[in-house]
Design an enzyme around this catalytic site. Sequence first.
Site, short mmCIF file in Angstrom:
data_model
loop_
_atom_site.label_atom_id
_atom_site.label_comp_id
_atom_site.label_asym_id
_atom_site.label_seq_id
_atom_site.Cartn_x
_atom_site.Cartn_y
_atom_site.Cartn_z
N ASP A 123 0.86 -1.12 0.07
CA ASP A 123 -0.03 0.22 0.31
C ASP A 123 0.68 1.17 -0.18
O ASP A 123 2.18 1.90 0.61
CB ASP A 123 -0.82 0.05 1.29
CG ASP A 123 -1.92 0.82 2.03
OD1 ASP A 123 -2.83 1.02 0.53
OD2 ASP A 123 -1.45 2.25 2.52
N GLU A 135 1.32 -0.28 -5.70
CA GLU A 135 -0.03 0.82 -5.57
C GLU A 135 0.94 1.69 -5.35
O GLU A 135 1.16 2.22 -4.60
CB GLU A 135 -1.13 -0.15 -4.76
CG GLU A 135 -2.08 1.57 -3.98
CD GLU A 135 -2.21 2.95 -3.68
OE1 GLU A 135 -2.24 3.19 -4.26
OE2 GLU A 135 -1.94 2.41 -2.71
#
Length: 611
Positions: free
Chosen positions: A301, A344
Amino acid sequence: MDNRIVEDYLQGASLNAYDFFGAHLTREWDQDGACFSVYAPHASQVSLVGSFNDWQGAAMQRTPEGVWSLFVQGVREMELYKYRITTADGETYDRADPFAFYSERRPNTASVVFDIDGFPWEDQAWMNSREKNYTKPMNVYEMHLGSWRMQPGEGDERLPNYARIKSQLIPYLKEMGYTHVEFLPLTEYPFDGSWGYQVTGYFSATSRYGDPRQLMDLINCCHQNGIGVILDFVPVHFVRDFYALHQYDGSFLYESENEDQRYSQWGTALFDFSKPHVLSFMKSALHFWISYFHIDGIRYDAVSNLIYRHGEQHLGTNEPGIWFLKNVNYALQKKHPDVMLIAEDSSQYLKVTAPVEYGGLGFDYKWDLGWMHDTFDYLELPPSSRGEKHNLITFSMSYFYQEIFILPFSHDEVVHGKKTVIDKLYGTYEEKFAQLRSLYLYMFTHPGKKLNFMGNELAEFKEWDEDKELGWNVLEYDQHRNFHEYLKFLHHLYRKETALFAADYHSEGFEWLDVDNTEQSVYSYRRDDLNGQEVFVVINFSSKNYAHYDLPVREDGNYVELIHTDAEGFGGKGRCNSGVLRTACKDGKTLLRLKLAPYSALMVKKTDKTE
Protein backbone atom coordinates in the site's frame (compact mmCIF):
# COMPACT_ATOMS: atom_id res chain seq x y z
CA MET A 1 19.32 -16.39 23.17
CA ASP A 2 19.89 -16.91 19.44
CA ASN A 3 22.73 -14.44 19.01
CA ARG A 4 22.80 -14.79 15.22
CA ILE A 5 19.14 -13.79 14.75
CA VAL A 6 19.54 -10.84 17.12
CA GLU A 7 22.70 -9.71 15.36
CA ASP A 8 21.02 -9.90 11.95
CA TYR A 9 17.98 -8.08 13.33
CA LEU A 10 20.04 -5.17 14.63
CA GLN A 11 21.95 -4.94 11.35
CA GLY A 12 18.84 -4.88 9.16
CA ALA A 13 19.62 -8.27 7.64
CA SER A 14 16.96 -10.47 9.23
CA LEU A 15 14.14 -12.18 7.33
CA ASN A 16 13.10 -14.42 10.21
CA ALA A 17 13.29 -12.37 13.40
CA TYR A 18 9.96 -13.94 14.40
CA ASP A 19 11.81 -17.20 15.08
CA PHE A 20 13.28 -15.55 18.17
CA PHE A 21 11.19 -12.53 19.14
CA GLY A 22 7.65 -12.91 20.43
CA ALA A 23 6.18 -15.79 22.43
CA HIS A 24 7.27 -19.34 21.60
CA LEU A 25 5.98 -22.48 23.24
CA THR A 26 9.03 -24.54 24.06
CA ARG A 27 10.67 -26.79 26.60
CA GLU A 28 13.55 -25.67 28.78
CA TRP A 29 15.16 -27.35 31.78
CA ASP A 30 12.78 -30.30 31.29
CA GLN A 31 9.81 -27.99 31.73
CA ASP A 32 7.07 -27.08 29.24
CA GLY A 33 6.29 -23.40 28.92
CA ALA A 34 6.93 -20.41 26.72
CA CYS A 35 9.88 -18.14 26.06
CA PHE A 36 9.13 -14.44 25.59
CA SER A 37 11.52 -11.96 23.97
CA VAL A 38 11.12 -8.29 23.06
CA TYR A 39 13.44 -5.59 21.78
CA ALA A 40 13.16 -2.50 24.02
CA PRO A 41 16.66 -1.00 24.29
CA HIS A 42 15.58 2.29 25.90
CA ALA A 43 13.43 0.76 28.63
CA SER A 44 14.75 0.84 32.18
CA GLN A 45 12.77 -2.28 33.05
CA VAL A 46 10.46 -4.76 31.32
CA SER A 47 8.15 -7.20 33.09
CA LEU A 48 5.97 -9.91 31.61
CA VAL A 49 2.32 -9.79 32.67
CA GLY A 50 -0.40 -12.18 31.62
CA SER A 51 -3.28 -14.48 32.42
CA PHE A 52 -0.74 -17.07 33.63
CA ASN A 53 0.55 -14.83 36.47
CA ASP A 54 -2.65 -12.90 37.31
CA TRP A 55 -1.19 -9.90 35.45
CA GLN A 56 1.47 -9.46 38.09
CA GLY A 57 4.83 -8.53 36.65
CA ALA A 58 7.63 -11.03 36.26
CA ALA A 59 10.94 -9.28 35.62
CA MET A 60 12.58 -10.06 32.29
CA GLN A 61 16.33 -10.30 31.79
CA ARG A 62 18.12 -7.75 29.63
CA THR A 63 21.02 -8.30 27.26
CA PRO A 64 23.53 -5.56 26.41
CA GLU A 65 21.77 -5.12 23.04
CA GLY A 66 18.47 -4.25 24.72
CA VAL A 67 16.68 -7.56 24.24
CA TRP A 68 14.52 -8.63 27.18
CA SER A 69 13.70 -12.34 27.59
CA LEU A 70 12.02 -14.70 30.04
CA PHE A 71 11.01 -18.36 30.08
CA VAL A 72 7.82 -19.09 32.03
CA GLN A 73 6.92 -22.62 33.04
CA GLY A 74 3.42 -23.90 32.40
CA VAL A 75 2.29 -21.31 29.85
CA ARG A 76 -0.16 -22.80 27.38
CA GLU A 77 -1.53 -21.82 24.02
CA MET A 78 -4.18 -19.07 24.04
CA GLU A 79 -2.86 -17.48 27.24
CA LEU A 80 -2.96 -13.65 27.21
CA TYR A 81 0.08 -11.48 27.83
CA LYS A 82 1.65 -8.03 27.54
CA TYR A 83 4.98 -6.41 28.28
CA ARG A 84 4.97 -3.90 31.16
CA ILE A 85 7.58 -1.39 30.08
CA THR A 86 9.10 1.20 32.37
CA THR A 87 10.66 4.02 30.37
CA ALA A 88 13.84 5.93 31.12
CA ASP A 89 11.60 8.69 32.54
CA GLY A 90 10.05 6.27 35.02
CA GLU A 91 6.65 5.98 33.31
CA THR A 92 5.12 2.50 33.02
CA TYR A 93 2.88 1.21 30.21
CA ASP A 94 1.52 -2.18 29.24
CA ARG A 95 2.33 -2.96 25.61
CA ALA A 96 1.27 -5.60 23.12
CA ASP A 97 3.97 -7.80 21.62
CA PRO A 98 5.19 -6.47 18.23
CA PHE A 99 5.84 -10.08 17.19
CA ALA A 100 2.63 -11.62 18.54
CA PHE A 101 1.23 -14.35 16.27
CA TYR A 102 -2.30 -13.76 17.52
CA SER A 103 -4.13 -10.98 19.35
CA GLU A 104 -7.11 -10.54 21.61
CA ARG A 105 -10.25 -9.51 19.74
CA ARG A 106 -10.75 -5.79 19.68
CA PRO A 107 -11.49 -3.67 21.66
CA ASN A 108 -9.26 -5.74 23.97
CA THR A 109 -5.56 -5.38 23.28
CA ALA A 110 -3.58 -8.24 24.82
CA SER A 111 -1.35 -10.51 22.77
CA VAL A 112 -2.16 -14.23 22.67
CA VAL A 113 0.29 -17.12 22.93
CA PHE A 114 -0.22 -19.13 19.76
CA ASP A 115 1.57 -22.08 18.19
CA ILE A 116 2.00 -20.97 14.59
CA ASP A 117 3.73 -24.16 13.47
CA GLY A 118 2.42 -27.44 12.18
CA PHE A 119 -0.56 -26.59 9.98
CA PRO A 120 -1.22 -29.62 7.69
CA TRP A 121 -0.98 -27.93 4.29
CA GLU A 122 -2.41 -29.88 1.34
CA ASP A 123 -1.60 -27.44 -1.46
CA GLN A 124 1.69 -28.85 -2.72
CA ALA A 125 0.46 -29.17 -6.30
CA TRP A 126 -0.43 -25.48 -6.32
CA MET A 127 2.82 -24.42 -4.65
CA ASN A 128 4.89 -26.45 -7.11
CA SER A 129 3.28 -24.78 -10.13
CA ARG A 130 2.59 -21.21 -9.02
CA GLU A 131 4.34 -18.38 -10.84
CA LYS A 132 4.21 -14.65 -11.40
CA ASN A 133 1.60 -15.05 -14.16
CA TYR A 134 3.13 -12.70 -16.75
CA THR A 135 1.85 -14.91 -19.59
CA LYS A 136 -1.18 -16.28 -17.73
CA PRO A 137 -4.64 -14.80 -17.20
CA MET A 138 -4.91 -12.95 -13.89
CA ASN A 139 -8.30 -11.69 -12.79
CA VAL A 140 -8.18 -10.50 -9.17
CA TYR A 141 -11.19 -10.13 -6.87
CA GLU A 142 -10.25 -7.53 -4.26
CA MET A 143 -12.36 -7.89 -1.14
CA HIS A 144 -12.96 -6.73 2.39
CA LEU A 145 -13.59 -9.99 4.16
CA GLY A 146 -15.88 -8.55 6.83
CA SER A 147 -18.50 -6.99 4.56
CA TRP A 148 -18.68 -9.39 1.62
CA ARG A 149 -21.44 -11.47 3.18
CA MET A 150 -22.61 -10.98 6.75
CA GLN A 151 -24.40 -13.29 9.15
CA PRO A 152 -27.75 -12.66 10.87
CA GLY A 153 -27.49 -10.88 14.19
CA GLU A 154 -26.19 -7.69 15.73
CA GLY A 155 -22.71 -6.22 16.11
CA ASP A 156 -19.88 -8.71 15.80
CA GLU A 157 -22.36 -11.54 15.35
CA ARG A 158 -22.74 -10.36 11.76
CA LEU A 159 -19.08 -10.82 10.89
CA PRO A 160 -18.11 -13.87 8.86
CA ASN A 161 -15.20 -16.03 9.94
CA TYR A 162 -12.37 -17.67 8.06
CA ALA A 163 -13.88 -21.12 8.54
CA ARG A 164 -17.39 -20.27 7.38
CA ILE A 165 -16.67 -17.97 4.48
CA LYS A 166 -14.69 -20.53 2.49
CA SER A 167 -17.85 -22.52 1.70
CA GLN A 168 -19.37 -19.42 0.07
CA LEU A 169 -16.38 -17.56 -1.30
CA ILE A 170 -14.48 -20.27 -3.15
CA PRO A 171 -17.45 -21.55 -5.22
CA TYR A 172 -18.31 -17.94 -6.07
CA LEU A 173 -14.77 -17.12 -7.23
CA LYS A 174 -14.73 -20.22 -9.43
CA GLU A 175 -18.19 -19.58 -10.86
CA MET A 176 -17.31 -15.99 -11.73
CA GLY A 177 -13.96 -16.83 -13.31
CA TYR A 178 -11.62 -15.05 -10.91
CA THR A 179 -8.08 -16.43 -10.73
CA HIS A 180 -7.03 -14.71 -7.49
CA VAL A 181 -8.55 -13.14 -4.43
CA GLU A 182 -6.90 -10.13 -2.79
CA PHE A 183 -7.80 -9.48 0.83
CA LEU A 184 -7.70 -5.99 2.25
CA PRO A 185 -5.20 -6.06 5.14
CA LEU A 186 -5.64 -8.95 7.56
CA THR A 187 -2.81 -7.90 9.85
CA GLU A 188 -4.34 -6.99 13.23
CA TYR A 189 -5.87 -3.52 13.52
CA PRO A 190 -8.04 -1.81 16.17
CA PHE A 191 -10.51 0.34 14.21
CA ASP A 192 -12.95 -1.28 11.79
CA GLY A 193 -13.29 1.93 9.80
CA SER A 194 -9.61 1.85 8.80
CA TRP A 195 -10.33 -1.33 6.75
CA GLY A 196 -7.04 -2.72 8.07
CA TYR A 197 -4.78 0.09 6.86
CA GLN A 198 -3.83 1.24 10.38
CA VAL A 199 -2.04 -1.77 11.82
CA THR A 200 -1.12 -2.84 15.35
CA GLY A 201 0.05 -6.42 14.75
CA TYR A 202 2.21 -7.13 11.72
CA PHE A 203 2.59 -10.83 12.51
CA SER A 204 -0.94 -11.34 13.79
CA ALA A 205 -3.86 -12.36 11.56
CA THR A 206 -6.81 -10.30 12.76
CA SER A 207 -8.89 -12.13 15.34
CA ARG A 208 -12.12 -10.56 14.00
CA TYR A 209 -12.61 -13.53 11.72
CA GLY A 210 -11.01 -16.39 13.63
CA ASP A 211 -7.55 -17.69 14.46
CA PRO A 212 -4.47 -18.04 12.23
CA ARG A 213 -5.02 -21.75 11.56
CA GLN A 214 -8.49 -20.99 10.22
CA LEU A 215 -7.02 -18.40 7.86
CA MET A 216 -4.42 -20.97 6.76
CA ASP A 217 -7.25 -23.40 6.08
CA LEU A 218 -9.07 -20.82 3.95
CA ILE A 219 -5.92 -20.21 1.90
CA ASN A 220 -5.25 -23.94 1.68
CA CYS A 221 -8.75 -24.50 0.25
CA CYS A 222 -8.31 -21.61 -2.20
CA HIS A 223 -5.13 -23.25 -3.50
CA GLN A 224 -6.78 -26.65 -3.77
CA ASN A 225 -9.41 -25.01 -5.96
CA GLY A 226 -6.95 -23.17 -8.19
CA ILE A 227 -7.41 -19.74 -6.58
CA GLY A 228 -4.34 -17.65 -5.73
CA VAL A 229 -4.30 -15.42 -2.63
CA ILE A 230 -2.87 -11.90 -2.50
CA LEU A 231 -2.53 -9.96 0.76
CA ASP A 232 -2.79 -6.20 0.95
CA PHE A 233 0.02 -5.02 3.21
CA VAL A 234 0.84 -1.67 4.86
CA PRO A 235 4.61 -1.05 5.11
CA VAL A 236 4.51 2.74 5.34
CA HIS A 237 2.84 3.59 8.64
CA PHE A 238 1.25 2.23 11.80
CA VAL A 239 -1.52 3.30 14.13
CA ARG A 240 -0.65 5.51 17.11
CA ASP A 241 -2.78 3.64 19.65
CA PHE A 242 -0.45 3.63 22.63
CA TYR A 243 -0.58 -0.07 23.44
CA ALA A 244 1.13 -0.93 20.14
CA LEU A 245 4.31 0.26 18.38
CA HIS A 246 4.13 4.02 18.95
CA GLN A 247 6.94 5.21 21.30
CA TYR A 248 7.26 1.59 22.22
CA ASP A 249 9.95 1.68 24.91
CA GLY A 250 9.65 5.36 25.71
CA SER A 251 11.74 6.29 22.69
CA PHE A 252 10.80 6.57 19.04
CA LEU A 253 11.86 2.98 18.47
CA TYR A 254 10.02 2.40 15.19
CA GLU A 255 9.40 5.98 14.05
CA SER A 256 11.66 8.94 13.29
CA GLU A 257 13.41 11.08 15.88
CA ASN A 258 12.55 14.09 13.69
CA GLU A 259 9.02 15.28 14.29
CA ASP A 260 8.47 16.53 10.74
CA GLN A 261 9.22 13.02 9.45
CA ARG A 262 7.35 11.14 12.17
CA TYR A 263 3.68 11.39 11.26
CA SER A 264 1.67 10.84 8.12
CA GLN A 265 -1.24 12.67 6.49
CA TRP A 266 -3.47 9.90 7.88
CA GLY A 267 -2.62 10.72 11.51
CA THR A 268 -0.47 7.60 11.82
CA ALA A 269 3.22 7.15 12.61
CA LEU A 270 5.67 6.54 9.77
CA PHE A 271 8.20 3.74 9.98
CA ASP A 272 11.77 5.04 10.00
CA PHE A 273 13.64 2.76 7.62
CA SER A 274 16.94 4.46 8.33
CA LYS A 275 16.96 2.31 11.48
CA PRO A 276 18.28 -1.18 10.65
CA HIS A 277 16.06 -3.00 13.14
CA VAL A 278 12.96 -1.41 11.55
CA LEU A 279 14.11 -2.74 8.20
CA SER A 280 14.46 -6.21 9.73
CA PHE A 281 11.08 -5.93 11.40
CA MET A 282 9.24 -5.29 8.13
CA LYS A 283 11.32 -7.73 6.09
CA SER A 284 10.53 -10.42 8.63
CA ALA A 285 6.83 -9.58 8.61
CA LEU A 286 6.62 -9.94 4.82
CA HIS A 287 8.63 -13.15 4.87
CA PHE A 288 6.45 -14.47 7.68
CA TRP A 289 3.20 -14.09 5.73
CA ILE A 290 4.65 -15.67 2.61
CA SER A 291 6.20 -18.56 4.53
CA TYR A 292 3.54 -19.38 7.12
CA PHE A 293 0.39 -18.49 5.18
CA HIS A 294 1.50 -19.50 1.67
CA ILE A 295 0.55 -16.06 0.34
CA ASP A 296 0.98 -15.89 -3.46
CA GLY A 297 1.34 -12.13 -3.74
CA ILE A 298 1.86 -9.06 -1.58
CA ARG A 299 0.32 -5.75 -2.59
CA TYR A 300 2.27 -2.90 -0.95
CA ASP A 301 0.00 0.00 0.00
CA ALA A 302 0.95 3.66 -0.61
CA VAL A 303 4.30 3.02 -2.29
CA SER A 304 4.53 6.65 -3.42
CA ASN A 305 5.02 7.55 0.25
CA LEU A 306 8.08 5.29 0.35
CA ILE A 307 9.44 6.84 -2.85
CA TYR A 308 8.80 10.50 -1.97
CA ARG A 309 8.51 12.20 1.41
CA HIS A 310 4.83 12.14 2.33
CA GLY A 311 4.15 10.98 -1.20
CA GLU A 312 4.90 14.41 -2.67
CA GLN A 313 7.53 14.64 -5.37
CA HIS A 314 8.29 18.31 -4.63
CA LEU A 315 9.35 17.34 -1.08
CA GLY A 316 12.12 15.14 -2.48
CA THR A 317 12.86 11.46 -2.52
CA ASN A 318 12.49 9.37 0.61
CA GLU A 319 15.90 7.70 0.53
CA PRO A 320 15.31 5.36 3.50
CA GLY A 321 11.99 4.30 1.93
CA ILE A 322 13.62 3.59 -1.43
CA TRP A 323 16.39 1.66 0.32
CA PHE A 324 13.74 -0.37 2.18
CA LEU A 325 11.95 -1.25 -1.07
CA LYS A 326 15.13 -2.30 -2.85
CA ASN A 327 16.44 -4.22 0.14
CA VAL A 328 13.28 -6.13 0.99
CA ASN A 329 12.20 -6.79 -2.61
CA TYR A 330 15.64 -8.09 -3.54
CA ALA A 331 15.63 -10.42 -0.53
CA LEU A 332 12.10 -11.68 -1.17
CA GLN A 333 12.70 -12.17 -4.89
CA LYS A 334 15.67 -14.40 -4.10
CA LYS A 335 13.85 -16.29 -1.36
CA HIS A 336 10.45 -16.58 -3.07
CA PRO A 337 10.91 -16.25 -6.84
CA ASP A 338 7.35 -17.43 -7.51
CA VAL A 339 5.61 -14.85 -5.27
CA MET A 340 4.26 -11.63 -6.83
CA LEU A 341 5.27 -8.26 -5.34
CA ILE A 342 2.77 -5.58 -6.37
CA ALA A 343 3.07 -1.80 -5.98
CA GLU A 344 0.10 0.47 -5.41
CA ASP A 345 1.99 3.51 -6.63
CA SER A 346 0.50 6.77 -7.87
CA SER A 347 3.86 8.38 -8.68
CA GLN A 348 5.68 8.62 -12.01
CA TYR A 349 8.89 7.25 -10.56
CA LEU A 350 10.70 5.14 -13.16
CA LYS A 351 11.64 1.45 -12.99
CA VAL A 352 9.25 0.47 -10.24
CA THR A 353 8.93 -2.98 -11.82
CA ALA A 354 12.55 -3.32 -12.90
CA PRO A 355 14.80 -5.73 -10.95
CA VAL A 356 16.90 -4.19 -8.19
CA GLU A 357 20.01 -5.45 -10.00
CA TYR A 358 19.12 -3.12 -12.88
CA GLY A 359 18.40 -0.06 -10.78
CA GLY A 360 14.71 -0.77 -10.19
CA LEU A 361 12.60 -1.13 -7.07
CA GLY A 362 12.12 -4.84 -7.63
CA PHE A 363 8.34 -5.09 -7.96
CA ASP A 364 6.69 -7.53 -10.36
CA TYR A 365 3.62 -5.41 -11.02
CA LYS A 366 2.40 -1.86 -10.56
CA TRP A 367 -1.20 -0.63 -10.47
CA ASP A 368 -1.95 1.53 -13.52
CA LEU A 369 -3.78 4.30 -11.71
CA GLY A 370 -3.27 6.68 -14.64
CA TRP A 371 -5.23 4.35 -16.93
CA MET A 372 -8.02 4.12 -14.38
CA HIS A 373 -8.35 7.88 -13.85
CA ASP A 374 -8.19 8.66 -17.59
CA THR A 375 -10.83 6.06 -18.36
CA PHE A 376 -13.25 7.38 -15.75
CA ASP A 377 -12.57 10.99 -16.75
CA TYR A 378 -13.49 10.09 -20.33
CA LEU A 379 -16.67 8.17 -19.53
CA GLU A 380 -17.95 10.88 -17.20
CA LEU A 381 -18.16 13.18 -20.24
CA PRO A 382 -21.29 13.51 -22.37
CA PRO A 383 -20.79 11.85 -25.78
CA SER A 384 -20.73 15.22 -27.52
CA SER A 385 -17.54 16.14 -25.61
CA ARG A 386 -15.69 12.84 -25.93
CA GLY A 387 -14.12 13.62 -29.29
CA GLU A 388 -12.21 16.47 -27.66
CA LYS A 389 -10.79 14.07 -25.05
CA HIS A 390 -10.25 11.09 -27.37
CA ASN A 391 -6.67 10.66 -26.18
CA LEU A 392 -7.79 9.80 -22.64
CA ILE A 393 -8.46 6.31 -23.99
CA THR A 394 -5.43 6.03 -26.26
CA PHE A 395 -2.82 7.58 -23.94
CA SER A 396 -2.31 4.49 -21.77
CA MET A 397 -0.65 2.56 -24.58
CA SER A 398 1.93 5.32 -25.07
CA TYR A 399 3.52 4.44 -21.72
CA PHE A 400 2.21 0.94 -21.04
CA TYR A 401 5.44 -0.94 -21.77
CA GLN A 402 7.52 1.24 -19.43
CA GLU A 403 6.31 -0.83 -16.45
CA ILE A 404 4.45 -4.10 -15.84
CA PHE A 405 0.92 -2.95 -15.11
CA ILE A 406 -2.24 -4.25 -13.49
CA LEU A 407 -5.48 -2.45 -14.41
CA PRO A 408 -7.38 -1.71 -11.16
CA PHE A 409 -10.90 -0.65 -10.27
CA SER A 410 -10.18 -0.85 -6.55
CA HIS A 411 -11.93 -0.15 -3.25
CA ASP A 412 -10.56 3.40 -3.22
CA GLU A 413 -12.72 4.25 -6.24
CA VAL A 414 -16.09 3.29 -4.76
CA VAL A 415 -16.03 5.19 -1.42
CA HIS A 416 -15.86 8.69 0.05
CA GLY A 417 -18.22 10.34 -2.43
CA LYS A 418 -16.35 9.11 -5.51
CA LYS A 419 -19.43 7.11 -6.62
CA THR A 420 -19.43 3.50 -7.74
CA VAL A 421 -18.09 2.44 -11.12
CA ILE A 422 -21.47 2.49 -12.84
CA ASP A 423 -22.49 5.75 -11.20
CA LYS A 424 -19.38 7.50 -12.51
CA LEU A 425 -20.59 7.00 -16.08
CA TYR A 426 -22.57 9.58 -18.01
CA GLY A 427 -26.19 9.08 -18.98
CA THR A 428 -29.49 7.56 -18.04
CA TYR A 429 -29.92 4.33 -16.13
CA GLU A 430 -30.04 2.32 -19.37
CA GLU A 431 -27.14 4.23 -20.93
CA LYS A 432 -25.00 3.65 -17.84
CA PHE A 433 -25.46 -0.11 -18.11
CA ALA A 434 -24.68 -0.09 -21.83
CA GLN A 435 -21.46 1.85 -21.21
CA LEU A 436 -20.57 -0.26 -18.20
CA ARG A 437 -20.59 -3.39 -20.34
CA SER A 438 -18.39 -1.68 -22.93
CA LEU A 439 -16.07 -0.36 -20.23
CA TYR A 440 -15.45 -3.87 -18.97
CA LEU A 441 -14.88 -5.26 -22.45
CA TYR A 442 -12.33 -2.49 -22.90
CA MET A 443 -10.71 -3.37 -19.56
CA PHE A 444 -10.49 -7.10 -20.28
CA THR A 445 -9.11 -6.65 -23.79
CA HIS A 446 -6.60 -3.93 -22.87
CA PRO A 447 -3.11 -5.32 -22.10
CA GLY A 448 -2.43 -5.89 -18.42
CA LYS A 449 -3.77 -8.07 -15.63
CA LYS A 450 -7.11 -7.13 -14.04
CA LEU A 451 -8.36 -6.24 -10.55
CA ASN A 452 -11.86 -5.36 -9.39
CA PHE A 453 -13.21 -4.63 -5.96
CA MET A 454 -16.11 -6.70 -4.70
CA GLY A 455 -19.47 -5.29 -5.67
CA ASN A 456 -18.25 -3.99 -9.02
CA GLU A 457 -19.67 -7.17 -10.53
CA LEU A 458 -23.11 -6.28 -9.14
CA ALA A 459 -23.17 -2.81 -10.74
CA GLU A 460 -24.13 -1.32 -7.40
CA PHE A 461 -25.08 2.36 -7.24
CA LYS A 462 -24.53 2.42 -3.48
CA GLU A 463 -20.97 3.14 -2.40
CA TRP A 464 -19.20 0.48 -0.39
CA ASP A 465 -19.72 0.66 3.39
CA GLU A 466 -17.50 -1.60 5.50
CA ASP A 467 -20.29 -1.86 8.08
CA LYS A 468 -22.84 -3.26 5.63
CA GLU A 469 -23.01 -6.35 3.45
CA LEU A 470 -22.77 -6.00 -0.32
CA GLY A 471 -26.12 -5.33 -1.95
CA TRP A 472 -26.69 -8.83 -3.25
CA ASN A 473 -30.39 -8.07 -3.48
CA VAL A 474 -29.77 -5.96 -6.60
CA LEU A 475 -29.47 -9.23 -8.52
CA GLU A 476 -33.26 -9.45 -8.22
CA TYR A 477 -33.41 -6.70 -10.86
CA ASP A 478 -32.99 -7.60 -14.52
CA GLN A 479 -30.26 -5.13 -15.46
CA HIS A 480 -28.06 -6.00 -12.48
CA ARG A 481 -28.59 -9.73 -12.93
CA ASN A 482 -27.87 -9.49 -16.66
CA PHE A 483 -24.70 -7.50 -16.02
CA HIS A 484 -23.58 -10.06 -13.45
CA GLU A 485 -24.05 -12.81 -16.04
CA TYR A 486 -22.29 -10.71 -18.66
CA LEU A 487 -19.24 -10.22 -16.47
CA LYS A 488 -19.13 -13.93 -15.67
CA PHE A 489 -19.16 -14.71 -19.39
CA LEU A 490 -16.48 -12.08 -20.07
CA HIS A 491 -14.22 -13.40 -17.30
CA HIS A 492 -14.32 -16.95 -18.66
CA LEU A 493 -13.84 -15.71 -22.23
CA TYR A 494 -10.79 -13.75 -21.06
CA ARG A 495 -9.31 -16.88 -19.50
CA LYS A 496 -10.00 -18.90 -22.65
CA GLU A 497 -8.59 -16.56 -25.31
CA THR A 498 -4.79 -16.63 -25.08
CA ALA A 499 -4.55 -13.50 -27.23
CA LEU A 500 -5.94 -11.53 -24.27
CA PHE A 501 -3.16 -12.39 -21.81
CA ALA A 502 -0.22 -14.39 -23.18
CA ALA A 503 1.59 -11.35 -24.63
CA ASP A 504 0.32 -8.67 -22.24
CA TYR A 505 3.79 -7.16 -21.81
CA HIS A 506 5.14 -7.65 -25.34
CA SER A 507 4.65 -4.68 -27.65
CA GLU A 508 3.75 -6.94 -30.57
CA GLY A 509 0.79 -8.29 -28.61
CA PHE A 510 -1.21 -5.11 -29.22
CA GLU A 511 -1.92 -3.02 -32.33
CA TRP A 512 -4.19 -0.01 -32.77
CA LEU A 513 -6.36 -0.33 -35.88
CA ASP A 514 -8.54 2.77 -35.45
CA VAL A 515 -6.88 5.14 -33.02
CA ASP A 516 -7.74 8.70 -34.15
CA ASN A 517 -11.44 8.40 -34.88
CA THR A 518 -12.47 11.44 -32.86
CA GLU A 519 -15.54 12.09 -34.99
CA GLN A 520 -17.21 8.78 -34.20
CA SER A 521 -15.57 8.08 -30.79
CA VAL A 522 -14.82 4.57 -32.01
CA TYR A 523 -11.68 2.63 -31.15
CA SER A 524 -10.47 -0.66 -32.57
CA TYR A 525 -7.39 -2.78 -31.93
CA ARG A 526 -5.92 -6.23 -32.30
CA ARG A 527 -4.62 -8.53 -29.55
CA ASP A 528 -2.17 -11.28 -30.43
CA ASP A 529 -0.67 -14.12 -28.36
CA LEU A 530 2.38 -14.26 -30.73
CA ASN A 531 1.64 -17.92 -31.28
CA GLY A 532 -0.99 -17.78 -34.01
CA GLN A 533 -4.03 -16.62 -32.06
CA GLU A 534 -5.51 -13.14 -32.44
CA VAL A 535 -8.75 -11.31 -31.68
CA PHE A 536 -10.11 -7.95 -32.83
CA VAL A 537 -11.92 -5.46 -30.61
CA VAL A 538 -14.19 -2.56 -31.57
CA ILE A 539 -15.60 -0.10 -29.01
CA ASN A 540 -18.21 2.55 -29.78
CA PHE A 541 -18.17 5.06 -26.94
CA SER A 542 -20.64 7.32 -28.75
CA SER A 543 -24.42 7.46 -28.44
CA LYS A 544 -24.80 6.91 -32.19
CA ASN A 545 -25.64 3.82 -34.18
CA TYR A 546 -23.24 3.00 -37.02
CA ALA A 547 -24.74 0.69 -39.60
CA HIS A 548 -21.49 0.23 -41.52
CA TYR A 549 -18.14 0.17 -39.74
CA ASP A 550 -15.22 -1.35 -41.62
CA LEU A 551 -12.72 -3.10 -39.38
CA PRO A 552 -9.31 -3.78 -40.99
CA VAL A 553 -8.10 -7.34 -40.38
CA ARG A 554 -4.93 -9.10 -41.48
CA GLU A 555 -6.38 -12.19 -43.10
CA ASP A 556 -9.17 -12.78 -45.57
CA GLY A 557 -11.80 -15.28 -44.46
CA ASN A 558 -14.69 -15.86 -42.11
CA TYR A 559 -15.05 -14.28 -38.68
CA VAL A 560 -17.45 -14.65 -35.80
CA GLU A 561 -18.35 -12.50 -32.82
CA LEU A 562 -17.08 -13.91 -29.55
CA ILE A 563 -19.00 -11.36 -27.49
CA HIS A 564 -21.19 -8.33 -28.07
CA THR A 565 -22.21 -6.07 -25.21
CA ASP A 566 -25.61 -5.32 -26.79
CA ALA A 567 -26.72 -8.96 -26.68
CA GLU A 568 -30.19 -9.34 -25.17
CA GLY A 569 -28.96 -11.87 -22.63
CA PHE A 570 -26.61 -9.22 -21.25
CA GLY A 571 -29.32 -6.58 -20.97
CA GLY A 572 -28.87 -5.04 -24.44
CA LYS A 573 -31.24 -4.77 -27.39
CA GLY A 574 -29.76 -7.51 -29.52
CA ARG A 575 -28.16 -5.33 -32.19
CA CYS A 576 -25.33 -7.79 -32.78
CA ASN A 577 -23.46 -9.14 -35.79
CA SER A 578 -24.86 -12.65 -35.86
CA GLY A 579 -23.69 -15.62 -37.86
CA VAL A 580 -20.49 -15.94 -39.86
CA LEU A 581 -19.03 -12.65 -41.10
CA ARG A 582 -17.17 -12.56 -44.42
CA THR A 583 -14.33 -10.14 -45.21
CA ALA A 584 -14.24 -7.97 -48.29
CA CYS A 585 -11.38 -6.26 -50.10
CA LYS A 586 -11.43 -2.49 -50.61
CA ASP A 587 -8.56 -0.27 -51.76
CA GLY A 588 -6.14 -3.10 -51.09
CA LYS A 589 -7.37 -3.57 -47.51
CA THR A 590 -9.08 -6.59 -46.01
CA LEU A 591 -12.13 -5.32 -44.19
CA LEU A 592 -14.82 -6.77 -42.01
CA ARG A 593 -18.07 -4.82 -42.15
CA LEU A 594 -19.81 -4.53 -38.78
CA LYS A 595 -22.74 -2.68 -37.28
CA LEU A 596 -22.11 -0.84 -34.04
CA ALA A 597 -24.92 -0.14 -31.60
CA PRO A 598 -24.68 2.97 -29.39
CA TYR A 599 -22.33 2.54 -26.42
CA SER A 600 -21.47 -0.98 -27.54
CA ALA A 601 -18.32 -3.06 -27.83
CA LEU A 602 -17.54 -6.35 -29.50
CA MET A 603 -14.79 -8.87 -30.10
CA VAL A 604 -14.39 -10.98 -33.25
CA LYS A 605 -12.11 -13.82 -34.22
CA LYS A 606 -11.34 -15.75 -37.40
CA THR A 607 -13.24 -19.02 -37.69
CA ASP A 608 -13.29 -22.16 -39.78
CA LYS A 609 -17.07 -22.04 -39.86
CA THR A 610 -18.71 -21.27 -43.19
CA GLU A 611 -22.23 -20.50 -42.02
